[in-house]
Design a protein around this motif. Structure first.
Motif, PDB file in Angstrom:
ATOM      1  N   GLN A  18       0.818  -1.208   0.000  1.00  0.00           N
ATOM      2  CA  GLN A  18       0.000   0.000   0.000  1.00  0.00           C
ATOM      3  C   GLN A  18       0.856   1.264   0.000  1.00  0.00           C
ATOM      4  O   GLN A  18       0.504   2.265  -0.640  1.00  0.00           O
ATOM      5  CB  GLN A  18      -0.917   0.003   1.226  1.00  0.00           C
TER       6      GLN A  18
ATOM      7  N   ASN B 228       0.462   4.188  -2.720  1.00  0.00           N
ATOM      8  CA  ASN B 228       0.208   5.572  -2.340  1.00  0.00           C
ATOM      9  C   ASN B 228       1.262   6.512  -2.912  1.00  0.00           C
ATOM     10  O   ASN B 228       0.950   7.633  -3.347  1.00  0.00           O
ATOM     11  CB  ASN B 228       0.170   5.704  -0.814  1.00  0.00           C
TER      12      ASN B 228
ATOM     13  N   ASP C  66       0.750   9.763  -5.300  1.00  0.00           N
ATOM     14  CA  ASP C  66       1.321  11.063  -4.937  1.00  0.00           C
ATOM     15  C   ASP C  66       2.220  11.606  -6.048  1.00  0.00           C
ATOM     16  O   ASP C  66       2.350  12.830  -6.203  1.00  0.00           O
ATOM     17  CB  ASP C  66       2.122  10.946  -3.639  1.00  0.00           C
TER      18      ASP C  66
END
Length: 322
Positions: free
Chosen positions: A209, A213, A217
């Motif tokens: 994860q 992420n 970003d």
């Protein structure tokens, strides 16, 4: 061996300097292949079986029911005499594990796993092209310069993979070859798992994860591939892990980062699987529990490289790139 000589007359010569060159990959042994995974013949006494050579596992195992010409027995709890894996190891301790459900093996059954508890003791080279595995203590091994000339590129595994546990990042670090990778411009660390058979979805990359992420970003949005979604069992009974599948968006590529910063395996052709380990299975470990961006590479990356050298003394993994 390169020797320099002076000729004295017609009858004899004297060697005045003899420099030991780095000669080869080491002792050569046969390598058997599953679909994308490597196997070596192992014996306990005179009873033989095929063990998965698994750089993604730290503890070696045995399934005594899957040997080819009999069933070996432990002399005491989990101890086996006259254990031979590319040479005699004497008496070794192995965990018993059921390998009867291993798919993709047509000519033999999996009798065990050789993990990094064995594989960190020597330099091992997997030669998929010639179906060979080489073992070297490091003496007379090719120099770094020679490997580069032959078309190899090294990726660093410093802090993650070593013959000396004191050189690992901390006491909790699994001794598994773990190297820097990139998806687009976003970096992560990736475990190399030669036992991860990704024949169905070649160039499989499991990510956690934190990596997912970081990609968002960085403006990289993976493309969902629901037809490849899978559910995995965990080490905790009755708890499974749903894994979502993705492809890379157009124009974004995956690469391994070599020690000189240049890319290895620059490609868009990968299958990405997001691991989201449930809280109940966090004790199982693995990249799904890591807090930093991390990944796990399937065995087809190694097969496509044709030759891969695992050097625990320098903490390097060398990929053949020609």
């Amino acid at each position: 061996m390169k020797c320099y000589k002076i000729i004295l007359g017609f009858l004899f010569t004297i060697t005045i300097a003899c420099a030991q060159n780095n000669l080869d990959f080491g002792e050569k042994f046969p390598l058997e292949l599953g679909q994308t995974t490597p196997y070596a013949k192992v014996s306990v006494g005179n009873i033989e079986g095929y063990f998965l050579v698994d750089f993604g596992t730290t503890s070696s195992t045995i399934d005594t029911n899957n040997f080819t010409n009999g069933k070996p027995y432990a002399n005491t709890s989990n101890k086996y005499n006259n254990f031979n894996f590319l040479g005699n190891w004497g008496t070794v301790s192995l965990y018993h594990q059921n390998h009867s459900n291993i798919a993709g093996l047509s000519n033999f059954k999996q009798a065990g796993i050789i993990g990094t508890d064995f594989l960190t003791t020597n330099i091992y080279t997997l030669d998929y092209e010639n179906k060979a595995i080489y073992k070297s203590s490091g003496i007379n091994f090719y120099s770094n310069k020679s490997l580069v000339k032959q078309g190899f590129k090294a990726a660093s595994s410093v802090g993650y993979y070593s013959n000396d546990y004191k050189k690992l990042n901390n006491d909790c670090t699994a001794n598994i070859p773990t190297i820097p990778i990139k998806i687009g411009s976003i970096s992560a660390t990736a475990q190399i798992d030669s036992g991860y058979d990704d024949a169905k979805y070649r160039h499989s990359i499991n990510i956690n994860q934190a990596f997912f992420n970081a990609l968002i970003d960085g403006g990289i949005y993976l493309v969902e591939n629901p037809s490849a979604n899978i559910t995995l069992s965990t080490c905790v009974s009755f708890y499974s892990e749903a894994v979502k599948a993705y492809k890379l968006p157009k124009g974004v590529k995956f690469s391994i980062t070599s020690v000189d910063g240049s890319p290895i395996f620059l490609t868009n052709d990968v299958n990405i699987f997001l691991k989201q380990t449930p809280p109940e299975a966090q004790t199982c470990g693995g990249i799904g529990t890591w807090k930093i961006p991390a990944a796990q590479l399937g065995a087809s990356f190694l097969m496509d490289s044709k030759k891969v050298i695992f050097d625990p003394f320098q903490s390097k993994v060398w990929f053949y790139t020609k």
